[in-house]
Motif scaffolding. Structure first.
Motif, PDB file in Angstrom:
ATOM      1  N   GLN A  45       0.870  -1.289   0.044  1.00 41.68           N
ATOM      2  CA  GLN A  45       0.035   0.099  -0.073  1.00 41.68           C
ATOM      3  C   GLN A  45       0.861   1.313  -0.177  1.00 41.68           C
ATOM      4  O   GLN A  45       0.446   2.381  -0.105  1.00 41.68           O
ATOM      5  CB  GLN A  45      -0.917  -0.023   1.223  1.00 41.68           C
ATOM      6  CG  GLN A  45      -1.916  -1.179   1.247  1.00 41.68           C
ATOM      7  CD  GLN A  45      -2.810  -1.246   0.173  1.00 41.68           C
ATOM      8  OE1 GLN A  45      -3.496   0.085  -0.429  1.00 41.68           O
ATOM      9  NE2 GLN A  45      -3.282  -2.228  -0.604  1.00 41.68           N
ATOM     10  N   SER A  46       2.083   1.050  -0.064  1.00 42.86           N
ATOM     11  CA  SER A  46       3.268   2.142   0.199  1.00 42.86           C
ATOM     12  C   SER A  46       3.203   2.841  -1.214  1.00 42.86           C
ATOM     13  O   SER A  46       3.434   2.111  -2.081  1.00 42.86           O
ATOM     14  CB  SER A  46       4.315   1.970   0.842  1.00 42.86           C
ATOM     15  OG  SER A  46       5.166   1.266  -0.071  1.00 42.86           O
ATOM     16  N   ARG A  47       3.235   3.987  -1.162  1.00 42.47           N
ATOM     17  CA  ARG A  47       3.607   5.030  -2.520  1.00 42.47           C
ATOM     18  C   ARG A  47       4.961   4.518  -3.130  1.00 42.47           C
ATOM     19  O   ARG A  47       5.190   4.161  -4.244  1.00 42.47           O
ATOM     20  CB  ARG A  47       3.518   6.386  -2.088  1.00 42.47           C
ATOM     21  CG  ARG A  47       3.853   7.069  -3.431  1.00 42.47           C
ATOM     22  CD  ARG A  47       4.277   8.544  -3.118  1.00 42.47           C
ATOM     23  NE  ARG A  47       5.557   8.620  -2.306  1.00 42.47           N
ATOM     24  CZ  ARG A  47       6.687   8.600  -2.695  1.00 42.47           C
ATOM     25  NH1 ARG A  47       6.748   8.500  -4.333  1.00 42.47           N
ATOM     26  NH2 ARG A  47       7.909   8.527  -2.286  1.00 42.47           N
ATOM     27  N   LYS A  48       6.187   4.241  -2.361  1.00 46.05           N
ATOM     28  CA  LYS A  48       7.352   3.816  -2.790  1.00 46.05           C
ATOM     29  C   LYS A  48       7.488   2.692  -3.249  1.00 46.05           C
ATOM     30  O   LYS A  48       7.912   2.399  -4.277  1.00 46.05           O
ATOM     31  CB  LYS A  48       8.339   3.909  -1.402  1.00 46.05           C
ATOM     32  CG  LYS A  48       9.557   3.574  -1.755  1.00 46.05           C
ATOM     33  CD  LYS A  48      10.623   3.799  -0.731  1.00 46.05           C
ATOM     34  CE  LYS A  48      11.996   3.722  -1.018  1.00 46.05           C
ATOM     35  NZ  LYS A  48      12.864   3.665   0.027  1.00 46.05           N
ATOM     36  N   ALA A  51       5.210   2.743  -6.646  1.00 45.19           N
ATOM     37  CA  ALA A  51       5.994   3.574  -7.688  1.00 45.19           C
ATOM     38  C   ALA A  51       7.134   2.658  -8.196  1.00 45.19           C
ATOM     39  O   ALA A  51       7.563   2.864  -9.475  1.00 45.19           O
ATOM     40  CB  ALA A  51       6.568   5.053  -7.188  1.00 45.19           C
TER      41      ALA A  51
END
Length: 401
Positions: A45-48, A51
């Motif tokens: 769920q983390s943006r990093k 991406a």
């Protein structure tokens, strides 16, 4: 069923699609699987993480893969129905498998693991995971049955070139089921520093969900591309099903659309037990490799011997989500035999300049058969892999047609 909320509800928190799925492993492995589940839910769920995975898919894998209009093949069937192919054979390493392998290896990296362990049948999952391991600097052990090693020599060579340790499995039928058994046994001893990267939507929770989610890029892309290309949705979509990873990802993009969905199993040499691997058509409910699904059983209720001309489809069960989608009637599952498969293999090569994997050729064969029953419309086939790995075997066994 409202498929708008399907992915929020299935699987449930215990890993079940209806009554199928779950986590049928010992207490120690339950702890390990729960650790992977927790890591997946939080890290992914983390943006990093998102991406980074998107960058890898674009810059390394070469996604999105295109859709090709199979114009000459369509014309050969009368031209009333148009066939299209989602070209996962053009994904880096030549099949859909890299979609989840890069995701699993990236997850392993985030979890601080040093090694990835997996099984492989046709070798495409092994090649994909060896590729991911090389990309991320991880050790890699691939378990593969002796029969499949002989059939898939080019992929064995690729794995070794990429730095993987290919472990030959010599017990039982020496094919995919035995490779899974051996890989699980190895993982039990190494889980502190390794992660088992299952090659399909099978195994204990969270793997059926996790592999489906990583593979859903195929269906999401295909839906958008087909609409852009034709202005409408396909009437039908088709994918081959062994464990069912390519199909689960492909179907995910269309579950809430007015589209007929077909999953195609290998009928092999015929309907008698031991001559096919069509678990959803001929199997019954049962537990193996840590999950409950539909499986082919022998007289003692154990996993039965199976056969398919396609090494990636010779598995005596199917992913729990496929069992569920069949039970609720959203997906229709059918079969294609060896002869129809090889005929489709050559037809696609001769008419379209595409040499498909034998696994994918099952879907091509059914797509052709389906088109003959339709008065008009379109069929989108998931071409899950390319056939470089199969050429020597096909020529040796069937000759040039």
């Amino acid at each position: 069923m409202n498929f708008d909320t399907y992915f929020r509800n299935y699987p449930d928190k215990n890993g079940y699609f209806g009554k199928y799925g779950g986590m049928y492993v010992d207490d120690k492995l339950k702890e390990v699987m729960s650790e992977i589940t927790e890591a997946y839910y939080s890290i992914c769920q983390s943006r990093k993480f998102i991406a980074e995975l998107r960058r890898i898919r674009k810059e390394f894998q070469g996604r999105p893969t295109p859709i090709s209009h199979l114009e000459r093949l369509s014309e050969s069937l009368g031209g009333k129905v148009q066939l299209y192919a989602k070209r996962e054979d053009l994904n880096h390493t030549g099949a859909h498998k890299l979609n989840h392998c890069m995701g699993e290896a990236l997850l392993a990296k985030y979890m601080g693991k040093k090694k990835v362990i997996a099984e492989t049948g046709a070798g495409q999952h092994g090649v994909a995971l060896a590729t991911a391991a090389a990309y991320f600097g991880l050790e890699c052990d691939i378990y593969m049955g002796s029969v499949d090693i002989k059939k898939q020599a080019p992929n064995v060579a690729r794995m070794k070139i990429l730095g993987a340790n290919v472990v030959e499995v010599t017990h039982g039928l020496q094919t995919l089921k035995e490779a899974v058994d051996a890989a699980f046994e190895a993982y039990v001893k190494e889980y502190d520093n390794a992660i088992y990267c299952i090659g399909s939507v099978v195994g204990p929770h969270p793997f059926p969900m996790m592999v489906r989610d990583f593979q859903s890029v195929v269906g999401i892309e295909a839906r958008e591309q087909f609409l852009d290309m034709t202005g409408h949705l396909p009437d039908s979509i088709v994918a081959c099903v062994g464990g069912g990873s390519n199909a689960a990802g492909f179907f995910a993009g269309f579950l809430n659309d007015p589209v007929d969905i077909y999953g195609i199993e290998p009928l092999g040499r015929g309907a008698s037990l031991g001559n096919h691997a069509a678990s959803l058509k001929y199997g019954t409910e049962g537990v193996m490799h840590g999950f409950n699904s539909i499986m082919l059983k022998n007289e003692n209720g154990e996993p039965a011997p199976v056969y398919s001309v396609a090494s990636g489809l010779d598995y005596p069960s199917s992913g729990p989500e496929h069992a569920f989608l069949q039970e609720i009637g959203r997906v229709k599952y059918d079969v294609i035999d060896d002869e129809e498969t090889i005929d489709a293999f050559y037809k696609l090569a001769r008419l379209e300049g595409i040499i498909p994997a034998i696994e994918s050729s099952h879907a091509v064969a059914f797509g052709m058969k389906l088109a003959k029953t339709m008065d008009q419309g379109s069929v989108l086939i998931n071409l899950s892999g390319r056939g470089d790995k199969d050429m020597d075997y096909v020529i040796e066994k069937y000759g040039i047609r």
